[in-house]
Design an enzyme around this catalytic site. Structure first.
Site, PDB file in Angstrom:
ATOM      1  N   GLY A 172       0.831  -1.194   0.000  1.00  0.00           N
ATOM      2  CA  GLY A 172       0.000   0.000   0.000  1.00  0.00           C
ATOM      3  C   GLY A 172       0.863   1.240   0.000  1.00  0.00           C
ATOM      4  O   GLY A 172       1.777   1.409  -0.811  1.00  0.00           O
ATOM      5  N   ASP A 173       0.578   2.144   0.955  1.00  0.00           N
ATOM      6  CA  ASP A 173       1.349   3.386   1.054  1.00  0.00           C
ATOM      7  C   ASP A 173       2.258   3.377   2.274  1.00  0.00           C
ATOM      8  O   ASP A 173       2.574   4.423   2.838  1.00  0.00           O
ATOM      9  CB  ASP A 173       0.404   4.600   1.103  1.00  0.00           C
ATOM     10  CG  ASP A 173      -0.567   4.516   2.288  1.00  0.00           C
ATOM     11  OD1 ASP A 173      -0.612   3.441   2.927  1.00  0.00           O
ATOM     12  OD2 ASP A 173      -1.257   5.514   2.556  1.00  0.00           O
TER      13      ASP A 173
END
Length: 604
Positions: free
Chosen positions: A490-491
């Site tokens: 993800g981030d």
């Protein structure tokens, strides 16, 4: 059809095989001689065993005849019938002299006794043998023997019948030299003029002396075995294996020599075995066993007698012949080996080249030229191998390329090219081990982008992917070459800092990361600011475990995010805040960037 060159070489090799056949002939002649000698030894042993068995039977018969002589003497019946065992009289003394003379002329006799039916089988005349000669047992030393089988069973016999006892170890008290020796008892009834049995005459025979006398003319290397009808060894070259039933541990002939089982099952009367044909049943020996009838009384129907001779002695003549055969074979073998070497070199040299080429498949500099110009089958094989090698080289090059790509994909993030979680954890574990050994520190920075989700939702996943790649580039630009940055998913990004820098500049590095990520990114013509919240955990202050360090950094990141985006927070500060004023003041203080944009729209 084979070409002439290879055919000629194979013909030479077959000629060598013909020469070697002479060695095989000598070998089989040697073995045939061994077999003949062993068979002859078996027949000789069997004859000797039969003869020894007959001698044992004759010796027992002779003892039985002595017992009958003593039992049929009129004075024996008179003494047994009328003597009450108290005091001494002339008839008993005269009879005792006769018993004594039998003992003197038969050194294998351990005891000669006259036992009366009356007075519970009281001994009336008894002579024992001890180390000094004969011992006359008289008076109060005479014992009652009516409870022993050799007395009460013999008393039940008709006059003239012979009782033969089992061969046992004599444990009767006060028997002088007979005590503890293997003993065979011969008994016969004593009858009066009316045929009424009034007593018994019992002669105890020393089995060891009897057998030594009977086997005196046997070769010295013969070994004698004797077992009763149940298989218990009575005579064995190893005395510890005899009379096992007397010591509570039975040693059976059929267990030691399984070949004798038919004798005890009474399906065969004689068996032969040798270590040449049956190495497991007669290891190193030639054996002959016979079954012989033994006595007439119940429970002693037969004995098994065996003779053994060392196989080495039997094969002594064959070994001499074998030595001569070996000398002859060695001469021919030397010639055959020489011829085989010359032929093998000629035939196998090109094959060695092919084998070397197969071993060093891709090392052309280490190989000699292949015999590609040969016109026989080896030439065809060489050309096929050369073509196959080129094909394999091409396939292997492609495979190595794919393997390298797969190995990189297994440990790196496809989008950013950074190490993935698995590789990062491996590096973290290694760094922890090194830090523990060197007494150094390290720090883990958990980086979570603050505004990535709105950017991804507004501009699409393709722009979001470009943002993540740009963030990865900025993280690598901020960090040193020795620092490790990875994408967890993800981030979320993670940074590992080792050595002295982990203690001195961790917060500075976190600040630089935030500054770098707060700078505007231009993706596909769109300007945007992502920002980041950072959690910091340190070794050894926060944990000594890789997973715990990662979780602690994650917890510190969430605390930093909850206190205001674009902030960083150390895990130890989080713990201090929770221990002190967490309940009163809320989340632990975190460094924030008040000028950071709050959403993508502002970034534009």
């Amino acid at each position: 059809m084979l070409r002439r060159g290879l055919t000629f070489k194979l013909s030479v090799l077959l000629a060598c095989i013909g020469v070697l056949a002479s060695g095989a002939t000598g070998y089989y002649a040697y073995h045939a001689n061994r077999t003949m000698l062993v068979n002859e030894a078996e027949r000789s042993l069997l004859t000797s065993t039969e003869l020894l068995g007959q001698r044992i039977a004759f010796s027992i018969d002779d003892t039985a005849s002595d017992a009958l002589v003593l039992a049929t003497m009129p004075s024996s019946a008179n003494v047994a019938e009328t003597d009450d065992g108290v005091g001494a009289n002339a008839p008993r003394e005269r009879l005792a002299q006769v018993y004594s003379s039998f003992m003197l002329h038969h050194p294998e006799y351990l005891q000669v006794r006259l036992i009366a039916r009356r007075h519970h089988g009281l001994e009336l005349i008894r002579f024992d043998r001890d180390s000094d000669g004969l011992v006359r047992v008289d008076g109060e030393d005479l014992q009652e023997k009516g409870q022993f089988p050799y007395v009460f069973e013999t008393l039940a016999f008709a006059p003239g019948r012979i009782y033969t006892s089992p061969i046992v170890v004599n444990h009767e008290y006060g028997t002088h030299a007979a005590q503890g020796k293997p003993t065979l008892r011969i008994g016969t009834p004593v009858a009066d003029a009316n045929g009424t049995v009034v007593g018994v005459v019992v002669i105890d025979i020393d089995l060891a002396i009897m057998l030594r006398r009977l086997q005196s003319d046997l070769p010295s290397d013969y070994q004698v075995y004797l077992a009763n009808e149940w298989g218990d060894f009575l005579v064995h070259p190893d005395p510890s294996k005899t009379f096992g039933f007397d010591r509570g541990r039975r040693v059976l002939m059929q267990d030691s020599f399984p070949v004798t089982k038919p004798l005890f099952a009474q399906t065969q009367g004689e068996v032969l075995a040798n270590g040449l044909m049956r190495p497991r049943q007669a290891a190193g020996q030639v054996l002959a066993f016979v079954r012989r009838r033994f006595g007439d009384s119940e429970g002693n129907r037969f004995i098994v007698l065996g003779l053994a001779k060392p196989l080495e002695d039997v094969l002594a003549g064959a070994n001499q012949l074998g030595t001569r055969i070996i000398r002859m074979v060695l001469v021919f073998s030397a010639l055959s080996v020489l011829l085989a070497i010359l032929s093998a070199r000629a035939v196998t040299k090109p094959l060695h080249l092919l084998a070397q080429a197969a071993t060093h498949l891709f090392a052309e500099h280490a190989m000699n030229p292949l015999p590609l110009k040969r016109t026989d089958e080896i030439g065809v094989l060489a050309r096929c191998f050369d073509h196959l090698r080129r094909e394999i080289r091409a396939q292997m090059d492609a495979l190595h390329s794919k393997q390298s790509e797969l190995a990189h994909l297994a440990t790196h993030d496809v989008l950013t090219g950074l190490p993935n979680r698995m590789l990062f954890m491996q590096k973290l574990e290694s760094a922890l081990e090194a830090a523990k050994q060197q007494g150094a520190g390290l720090a883990v920075l958990f980086v979570d982008l603050d505004r990535f989700k709105p950017i991804n939702d507004q501009f699409g996943h393709s722009v979001g992917d470009k943002v993540l790649a740009a963030v990865a580039g900025r993280l690598k630009g901020v960090l040193c070459a020795d620092d490790v940055v990875a994408r967890l998913g993800g981030d979320e990004f993670i940074v590992l800092i080792e050595g002295q820098r982990a203690a001195d500049v961790t917060t500075e590095i976190a600040a630089r990361i935030m500054d770098a990520l707060n700078e505007t990114l231009v993706i596909d013509g769109h300007g945007m600011t992502v920002g980041a919240s950072i959690g910091i955990s340190e070794f050894p202050h926060d944990s000594g475990n890789a997973e715990e360090l990662l979780l602690n950094a994650d917890a510190a990141m969430y605390a930093a995010k909850s206190g205001g985006r674009c902030a960083y927070l150390r895990y130890r500060d989080l713990l201090d805040a929770q221990a002190g004023t967490a309940a009163k003041n809320g989340p632990a203080p975190a460094r924030t960037d008040e000028n950071a944009a709050e959403d993508p729209a502002e970034a534009q």
